[in-house]
Design a protein around this motif. Sequence first.
Motif, mmCIF file in Angstrom:
data_model
loop_
_atom_site.group_PDB
_atom_site.id
_atom_site.type_symbol
_atom_site.label_atom_id
_atom_site.label_comp_id
_atom_site.label_asym_id
_atom_site.label_seq_id
_atom_site.Cartn_x
_atom_site.Cartn_y
_atom_site.Cartn_z
ATOM 1 N N GLY A 1 42.616 23.396 78.295
ATOM 2 C CA GLY A 1 42.294 24.706 78.848
ATOM 3 C C GLY A 1 42.132 25.704 77.709
ATOM 4 O O GLY A 1 42.776 25.561 76.667
ATOM 5 N N VAL A 2 41.275 26.693 77.886
ATOM 6 C CA VAL A 2 41.080 27.702 76.847
ATOM 7 C C VAL A 2 41.153 29.093 77.454
ATOM 8 O O VAL A 2 40.818 29.295 78.630
ATOM 9 C CB VAL A 2 39.727 27.532 76.115
ATOM 10 N N GLY A 3 41.599 30.050 76.659
ATOM 11 C CA GLY A 3 41.563 31.455 77.044
ATOM 12 C C GLY A 3 40.275 32.090 76.559
ATOM 13 O O GLY A 3 39.532 31.501 75.759
ATOM 14 N N GLY A 4 40.006 33.308 77.000
ATOM 15 C CA GLY A 4 38.743 33.958 76.668
ATOM 16 C C GLY A 4 38.871 35.205 75.832
ATOM 17 O O GLY A 4 37.905 35.955 75.704
ATOM 18 N N THR A 5 40.047 35.441 75.233
ATOM 19 C CA THR A 5 40.202 36.656 74.437
ATOM 20 C C THR A 5 39.290 36.646 73.206
ATOM 21 O O THR A 5 38.741 37.668 72.823
ATOM 22 C CB THR A 5 41.666 36.828 73.995
ATOM 23 N N ALA A 6 39.139 35.492 72.580
ATOM 24 C CA ALA A 6 38.212 35.331 71.446
ATOM 25 C C ALA A 6 37.772 33.866 71.449
ATOM 26 O O ALA A 6 38.352 33.040 70.755
ATOM 27 C CB ALA A 6 38.875 35.701 70.134
ATOM 28 N N LEU A 7 36.753 33.575 72.224
ATOM 29 C CA LEU A 7 36.335 32.197 72.485
ATOM 30 C C LEU A 7 34.940 31.970 71.915
ATOM 31 O O LEU A 7 33.985 32.634 72.314
ATOM 32 C CB LEU A 7 36.343 31.943 73.997
ATOM 33 N N LEU A 8 34.821 31.019 70.981
ATOM 34 C CA LEU A 8 33.524 30.714 70.383
ATOM 35 C C LEU A 8 32.965 29.433 71.002
ATOM 36 O O LEU A 8 33.647 28.404 71.045
ATOM 37 C CB LEU A 8 33.642 30.550 68.865
ATOM 38 N N VAL A 9 31.715 29.514 71.449
ATOM 39 C CA VAL A 9 31.075 28.391 72.142
ATOM 40 C C VAL A 9 29.698 28.155 71.528
ATOM 41 O O VAL A 9 28.940 29.114 71.307
ATOM 42 C CB VAL A 9 30.910 28.694 73.652
ATOM 43 N N LYS A 10 29.380 26.903 71.257
ATOM 44 C CA LYS A 10 28.020 26.585 70.862
ATOM 45 C C LYS A 10 27.100 26.867 72.057
ATOM 46 O O LYS A 10 27.395 26.464 73.181
ATOM 47 C CB LYS A 10 27.898 25.129 70.425
ATOM 48 N N ALA A 11 25.986 27.524 71.796
ATOM 49 C CA ALA A 11 25.104 27.933 72.892
ATOM 50 C C ALA A 11 24.621 26.739 73.705
ATOM 51 O O ALA A 11 24.389 26.859 74.911
ATOM 52 C CB ALA A 11 23.908 28.714 72.332
ATOM 53 N N GLU A 12 24.492 25.580 73.077
ATOM 54 C CA GLU A 12 24.015 24.401 73.803
ATOM 55 C C GLU A 12 25.014 23.955 74.870
ATOM 56 O O GLU A 12 24.632 23.311 75.850
ATOM 57 C CB GLU A 12 23.725 23.252 72.834
ATOM 58 N N VAL A 13 26.294 24.292 74.704
ATOM 59 C CA VAL A 13 27.289 23.966 75.726
ATOM 60 C C VAL A 13 26.979 24.756 76.997
ATOM 61 O O VAL A 13 26.985 24.216 78.109
ATOM 62 C CB VAL A 13 28.712 24.268 75.224
ATOM 63 N N HIS A 14 26.704 26.053 76.842
ATOM 64 C CA HIS A 14 26.322 26.871 77.992
ATOM 65 C C HIS A 14 24.980 26.414 78.556
ATOM 66 O O HIS A 14 24.788 26.378 79.780
ATOM 67 C CB HIS A 14 26.241 28.342 77.592
ATOM 68 N N ARG A 15 24.042 26.080 77.675
ATOM 69 C CA ARG A 15 22.730 25.637 78.158
ATOM 70 C C ARG A 15 22.835 24.334 78.934
ATOM 71 O O ARG A 15 22.004 24.062 79.803
ATOM 72 C CB ARG A 15 21.767 25.479 76.982
ATOM 73 N N ASP A 16 23.826 23.523 78.619
ATOM 74 C CA ASP A 16 24.039 22.272 79.350
ATOM 75 C C ASP A 16 24.562 22.521 80.766
ATOM 76 O O ASP A 16 24.581 21.606 81.588
ATOM 77 C CB ASP A 16 25.020 21.373 78.594
ATOM 78 N N GLY A 17 25.020 23.742 81.031
ATOM 79 C CA GLY A 17 25.480 24.080 82.376
ATOM 80 C C GLY A 17 26.929 24.487 82.473
ATOM 81 O O GLY A 17 27.409 24.788 83.571
ATOM 82 N N ALA A 18 27.654 24.515 81.355
ATOM 83 C CA ALA A 18 29.060 24.923 81.391
ATOM 84 C C ALA A 18 29.142 26.435 81.572
ATOM 85 O O ALA A 18 28.728 27.201 80.706
ATOM 86 C CB ALA A 18 29.775 24.505 80.106
ATOM 87 N N MET A 19 29.680 26.857 82.714
ATOM 88 C CA MET A 19 29.837 28.280 83.004
ATOM 89 C C MET A 19 31.270 28.516 83.480
ATOM 90 O O MET A 19 32.126 27.644 83.383
ATOM 91 C CB MET A 19 28.788 28.749 84.020
ATOM 92 N N PHE A 20 31.520 29.714 83.964
ATOM 93 C CA PHE A 20 32.871 30.092 84.371
ATOM 94 C C PHE A 20 32.940 30.032 85.899
ATOM 95 O O PHE A 20 32.422 30.922 86.579
ATOM 96 C CB PHE A 20 33.205 31.495 83.855
ATOM 97 N N PRO A 21 33.577 29.007 86.456
ATOM 98 C CA PRO A 21 33.567 28.856 87.920
ATOM 99 C C PRO A 21 34.323 29.988 88.608
ATOM 100 O O PRO A 21 35.501 30.221 88.315
ATOM 101 C CB PRO A 21 34.250 27.504 88.138
ATOM 102 N N PRO A 22 33.682 30.697 89.531
ATOM 103 C CA PRO A 22 34.369 31.747 90.297
ATOM 104 C C PRO A 22 35.098 31.169 91.508
ATOM 105 O O PRO A 22 35.548 31.922 92.368
ATOM 106 C CB PRO A 22 33.223 32.665 90.726
ATOM 107 N N PHE A 23 35.201 29.886 91.559
ATOM 108 C CA PHE A 23 35.863 29.159 92.645
ATOM 109 C C PHE A 23 36.802 28.135 92.013
ATOM 110 O O PHE A 23 36.775 27.913 90.790
ATOM 111 C CB PHE A 23 34.818 28.449 93.513
ATOM 112 N N ALA A 24 37.635 27.526 92.826
ATOM 113 C CA ALA A 24 38.570 26.527 92.312
ATOM 114 C C ALA A 24 37.806 25.275 91.886
ATOM 115 O O ALA A 24 37.161 24.618 92.705
ATOM 116 C CB ALA A 24 39.605 26.176 93.377
ATOM 117 N N PHE A 25 37.857 24.981 90.609
ATOM 118 C CA PHE A 25 37.202 23.799 90.046
ATOM 119 C C PHE A 25 38.292 22.926 89.443
ATOM 120 O O PHE A 25 38.845 23.247 88.407
ATOM 121 C CB PHE A 25 36.183 24.228 88.984
ATOM 122 N N TYR A 26 38.624 21.846 90.140
ATOM 123 C CA TYR A 26 39.785 21.030 89.770
ATOM 124 C C TYR A 26 41.034 21.912 89.674
ATOM 125 O O TYR A 26 41.852 21.776 88.771
ATOM 126 C CB TYR A 26 39.543 20.291 88.449
#
Length: 403
Positions: A318-343
């Motif tokens: 699990g990761v927090g979002g206070t200072a979170l670095l993400v490779k843009a390709e991870v987001h482009r692959d479809g990883a987003m922030f679920p506004p619903f219960a995901f697992y």
Amino acid sequence: MALPRAIRRTNPMTLVLATLLALGFLVFIFSPSSNAAAISTAKRKFDSAAAHPLSPPTAPFKKAPSSLKGKRPPPPVVHYHMNNVTTTSDPVGNQENILILTPLARFYQGYWDNLLKLSYPHSLISIGFITPKTREGNIATAALQIAIAQTQNGPEDQRFASISILRQDFDPPISSQDEAERHKKENQKARRSAMSRARNSLLFTTIGPSTSWVLWLDADIVESPPSLIQDLTSHDKPVIVPNCFQRFKNDKGNWDIRPYDYNSWQDSQQAAELGSKLAPDDILMEGYADIATYRTLMARTADLSETRNQKEIIQLDGVGGTALLVKAEVHRDGAMFPPFAFYHLMETEGFAKMARRLGWNCWGLPNYFVSLVFVLGFRLVVANAIVSGISLQRMKGLDSCIR
């Protein structure tokens, strides 16, 4: 051989001056200009500018020239060579574009000052904000616009490539942004769902085809090393997060630091068993005594000594979002922030789960710190004096001034 008559009649001093002038002209033509770097930066900005208003806002917009009849030509079909977008451990050398994204409900001058101190070339940094449509959000937006205007009209090397401000199109679930109210257990599910929606709106609107990295930075982060971007990218990990702490006064009246972000963790068997007993829409949360997950919290594993190894790295679930670095390709692959219960996870913790399901691992730096606005009793101090590396002695002086 005899000299031509025209040269024989010429004053020798005239010949000397003409020779010196010719040499000076050659030196001027062939020597590198002192502002070559600035010209190169300006040209690169112009070359990478968007050709029409619907282009991603991470590329500064330039108007196409009008035709003779006063009508602009139709926007061109733009080809983006995504294979040329790199994400490496040397982003400065490879001229990689960074997109800094911040959901912002309150404006802290310390946050903006900390941004300006980043040593990563500002010409490679685009910034995006999203603010709520509330009275507090209006105040924050106005203050942010003033700071942006001062910076973008200031020295060239301080200006950012582009800055976008979005306004949320939905009402916030809680009216107050006070720390105690935001962290009440009963507010968490609705709050995190709204935060996920805001993050996703901001991400999908601002990420451009030339974006290499996305740095999520909370609006109350006021202390970080100027080399934050270079330090995080040097590990060349798809998802990486530092440890977030908060300065406060302890029971003895002395300045101290305490862990803040408990969303960066390694999973446990007990948490898995708890999750198996929950309803599909229920979520597990950290930082609450009545939810014993027994996860290994990165915030609790930090070495607080001055000789700590800031490059130590651990794998996270699990990761927090206070200072979170993400490779843009991870987001482009479809990883987003679920506004619903995901697992049984939401927001940044759900993002980590989604990234892992897509084949991307998440990492943490337990001994590399960023800090939030500091606390005096129950008050948040918003002061321009909050800067990276502020000493405890200076904090004591600030405390005495505001009492």
